[in-house]
Design a protein around this motif. Structure first.
Motif, mmCIF file in Angstrom:
data_model
loop_
_atom_site.group_PDB
_atom_site.id
_atom_site.type_symbol
_atom_site.label_atom_id
_atom_site.label_comp_id
_atom_site.label_asym_id
_atom_site.label_seq_id
_atom_site.Cartn_x
_atom_site.Cartn_y
_atom_site.Cartn_z
ATOM 1 N N LEU A 175 78.310 23.351 -24.853
ATOM 2 C CA LEU A 175 77.055 24.073 -25.088
ATOM 3 C C LEU A 175 75.856 23.159 -24.865
ATOM 4 C CD1 LEU A 175 75.640 26.656 -26.021
ATOM 5 C CD2 LEU A 175 75.866 25.827 -28.380
ATOM 6 N N MET A 176 75.951 21.922 -25.354
ATOM 7 C CA MET A 176 74.831 20.996 -25.162
ATOM 8 C C MET A 176 74.665 20.628 -23.688
ATOM 9 S SD MET A 176 74.960 18.453 -28.472
ATOM 10 C CE MET A 176 76.659 17.912 -28.189
ATOM 11 N N SER A 177 75.768 20.476 -22.960
ATOM 12 C CA SER A 177 75.678 20.150 -21.524
ATOM 13 C C SER A 177 74.977 21.263 -20.759
ATOM 14 C CB SER A 177 77.078 19.909 -20.953
ATOM 15 O OG SER A 177 77.701 18.817 -21.598
ATOM 16 N N VAL A 178 75.331 22.499 -21.073
ATOM 17 C CA VAL A 178 74.653 23.638 -20.431
ATOM 18 C C VAL A 178 73.190 23.677 -20.856
ATOM 19 C CG1 VAL A 178 74.578 26.142 -20.279
ATOM 20 C CG2 VAL A 178 76.786 24.946 -20.200
ATOM 21 N N GLY A 179 72.905 23.396 -22.145
ATOM 22 C CA GLY A 179 71.524 23.402 -22.622
ATOM 23 C C GLY A 179 70.665 22.334 -21.991
ATOM 24 N N PHE A 180 71.265 21.206 -21.594
ATOM 25 C CA PHE A 180 70.513 20.150 -20.913
ATOM 26 C C PHE A 180 70.244 20.465 -19.438
ATOM 27 C CE2 PHE A 180 71.921 16.998 -24.256
ATOM 28 C CZ PHE A 180 70.644 16.693 -24.667
ATOM 29 N N SER A 181 71.115 21.235 -18.804
ATOM 30 C CA SER A 181 71.032 21.399 -17.348
ATOM 31 C C SER A 181 70.467 22.740 -16.894
ATOM 32 C CB SER A 181 72.418 21.199 -16.726
ATOM 33 O OG SER A 181 73.372 22.080 -17.319
ATOM 34 N N VAL A 182 70.833 23.827 -17.547
ATOM 35 C CA VAL A 182 70.381 25.145 -17.078
ATOM 36 C C VAL A 182 68.867 25.309 -17.151
ATOM 37 C CG1 VAL A 182 70.502 27.622 -17.562
ATOM 38 C CG2 VAL A 182 72.591 26.259 -17.527
ATOM 39 N N PRO A 183 68.170 24.838 -18.215
ATOM 40 C CA PRO A 183 66.701 24.996 -18.233
ATOM 41 C C PRO A 183 65.990 24.342 -17.062
ATOM 42 C CG PRO A 183 67.505 24.454 -20.418
ATOM 43 C CD PRO A 183 68.661 24.271 -19.482
ATOM 44 N N LEU A 184 66.711 23.499 -16.303
ATOM 45 C CA LEU A 184 66.095 22.886 -15.129
ATOM 46 C C LEU A 184 65.636 23.939 -14.110
ATOM 47 C CD1 LEU A 184 65.625 19.906 -14.345
ATOM 48 C CD2 LEU A 184 67.641 20.068 -12.894
ATOM 49 N N LEU A 185 66.212 25.125 -14.193
ATOM 50 C CA LEU A 185 65.832 26.201 -13.275
ATOM 51 C C LEU A 185 64.359 26.567 -13.433
ATOM 52 C CD1 LEU A 185 66.881 28.260 -11.161
ATOM 53 C CD2 LEU A 185 67.400 29.781 -13.078
ATOM 54 N N TRP A 186 63.787 26.386 -14.615
ATOM 55 C CA TRP A 186 62.397 26.773 -14.882
ATOM 56 C C TRP A 186 61.471 25.563 -14.976
ATOM 57 C CZ3 TRP A 186 66.604 28.808 -17.634
ATOM 58 C CH2 TRP A 186 66.897 30.142 -17.354
ATOM 59 N N ARG A 187 61.895 24.442 -14.393
ATOM 60 C CA ARG A 187 61.119 23.214 -14.538
ATOM 61 C C ARG A 187 59.751 23.311 -13.872
ATOM 62 N NH1 ARG A 187 64.180 22.774 -10.138
ATOM 63 N NH2 ARG A 187 63.405 21.629 -8.316
ATOM 64 N N ARG A 188 59.615 24.144 -12.837
ATOM 65 C CA ARG A 188 58.340 24.242 -12.131
ATOM 66 C C ARG A 188 57.457 25.353 -12.668
ATOM 67 N NH1 ARG A 188 59.650 23.302 -5.764
ATOM 68 N NH2 ARG A 188 61.117 25.030 -6.028
ATOM 69 N N ARG A 189 58.064 26.460 -13.066
ATOM 70 C CA ARG A 189 57.265 27.590 -13.556
ATOM 71 C C ARG A 189 56.895 27.437 -15.025
ATOM 72 N NH1 ARG A 189 61.246 32.252 -11.773
ATOM 73 N NH2 ARG A 189 62.702 30.525 -12.174
ATOM 74 N N HIS A 190 57.822 26.948 -15.848
ATOM 75 C CA HIS A 190 57.568 26.795 -17.287
ATOM 76 C C HIS A 190 58.135 25.440 -17.753
ATOM 77 C CE1 HIS A 190 56.513 31.042 -17.238
ATOM 78 N NE2 HIS A 190 57.686 31.301 -16.678
#
Length: 405
Positions: free
Chosen positions: A52-67
């Motif tokens: 869960l923590m690994s996914v939490g560290f990596s998936v939010p990268l999708l919104w790194r430019r917009r938010h």
């Protein structure tokens, strides 16, 4: 290759974000498969929590430019859990990609909040597992955060500078196009003015000669022959001036065409003789010498006299006479052209009449005279003679040329 990648990113930013995020998700999950235990203070953390923590560290990268701040907040929360639990996943380093985007896209004051947020998990991990000194656990990470932030600021400054250069180049192109349009409009006006003066005057003279020749043909064949000869001379002169003007407009025009002389004050006598031959009695009076008058001013004086006499030929009537007075003085050159014409009314579209004064005041000729006069800061007055039953007066004054060669 870099330019192509950037162009693809501009066209399809979501595709690039998904690819980058997928790469980091894969790397985080590989570490979550067991590699995280090599550096973790506590290796008994449940696998589901590590996943869960690994996914939490990596998936939010999708919104790194917009938010970027929202994505960073999720990662910081995962970091708090990771450091408190003792897993201390290496996937936490993905936060620096989001920190770069914060420095690149958001106001600089936001960097302070981002730094405080990212420092919180480090402090929690140091307090929770104080095996190493705080400077070994916190200081290196703070240096890494600072370098990433500086890199984002540098890239941002470079982008701002590039955009400023592009905007400046765009403005220069717009200004260049505007200057070209203004120059084209000015050149069109000049050409139209020249053609009006050349064609209008010579056609008026030819018309006067033809009318006089047809009247004299029955009684005096010699006078008719003289009129025809004058018509031929005037026509050839008009063609020569038109050819000179059109040669200048050609792209492949020889340099000699541009050096062809324009009419000058020495040509006034010939101009007046041609008007007299067309049937208009003209008296002339010249005071002073035109030696100190520049070529441009001489052409203006010539064209004003030409236009004034042409208007008298066209509108003055059969009994009109004209007077041309030219004065050269220290303060400049003064020209006065008067006539005694009483030209009859001309029909208008609504069935009424319009007199000669209206035609003279609204035609292209007066506009051309005013434009020429304004080029040399002169004054031009044109209108009916005061306290007279008819007649017209054109008064021109051009100040002395004060520019030094």
């Amino acid at each position: 290759m870099t330019q192509r990648v950037r162009a693809f990113d501009r066209r399809r930013p979501l595709v690039w974000d998904v690819l980058v995020t997928a790469l980091y998700v894969l790397a985080a999950l590989v570490d979550a498969s067991g590699g995280w235990r090599n550096t973790a203070p506590d290796t008994d953390v449940p696998d589901w929590l590590v996943f869960l923590m690994s996914v939490g560290f990596s998936v939010p990268l999708l919104w790194r430019r917009r938010h970027p701040m929202a994505a960073l907040a999720v990662m910081v929360a995962m970091g708090l859990v990771s450091n408190w639990s003792g897993a201390m996943l290496q996937a936490a380093l993905i936060q620096m990609a989001v920190l770069f985007n914060v420095a690149l896209r958001l106001p600089l004051r936001t960097l302070g909040w981002a730094g405080l947020m990212m420092t919180a998990p480090l402090v929690v991990g140091t307090i929770r597992y104080p095996a190493d000194s705080w400077d070994q656990r916190i200081i290196p990470n703070l240096w890494a955060y600072a370098l990433v932030a500086l890199l984002g600021i540098a890239v941002r400054s470079r982008q701002d500078y590039t955009r400023a250069l592009e905007e400046r180049a765009r403005q220069l192109e717009v200004e260049r196009d505007q200057q070209a349009q203004l120059a084209t409009a000015a050149e069109r006006t000049r050409i139209a003015r020249e053609m009006h003066d050349i064609i209008g005057h010579n056609l008026s003279v030819i018309t006067g000669l033809a009318d006089g020749g047809s009247y004299a043909a029955a009684k005096s064949p010699e006078r008719a022959a003289q009129a025809l000869e004058a018509i031929g001379t005037t026509s050839r002169q008009a063609l020569s001036e038109l050819r000179r003007l059109l040669d200048v407009l050609r792209d492949d025009a020889p340099a000699a065409a541009e050096r062809s002389p324009q009419p000058a004050l020495t040509d006034l006598a010939r101009l007046i003789d041609g008007v007299r031959a067309a049937g208009l009695p003209v008296r002339s009076k010249v005071s002073g010498h035109p030696d100190s008058v520049a070529a441009g001013r001489q052409l203006t004086v010539y064209r004003v006299v030409q236009e004034a006499l042409t208007n008298t030929l066209k509108h003055g009537g059969p009994e009109a006479t004209a007077t041309v007075e030219v004065s050269y003085a220290d303060e400049g050159v003064t020209v006065t052209v008067t006539d005694t014409g009483r030209g009859g009314p001309q029909p208008s579209p609504d069935g009424g009449g319009r007199d000669r004064g209206w035609d003279r005041g609204q035609g292209r000729g007066l506009t051309g005279m005013r434009e020429r006069t304004s080029l040399y800061d002169g004054t031009l007055e044109a209108g009916p003679l005061p306290h007279a039953a008819g007649g017209w007066r054109v008064h021109l004054h051009l100040p002395k040329d004060t520019e030094k060669p």
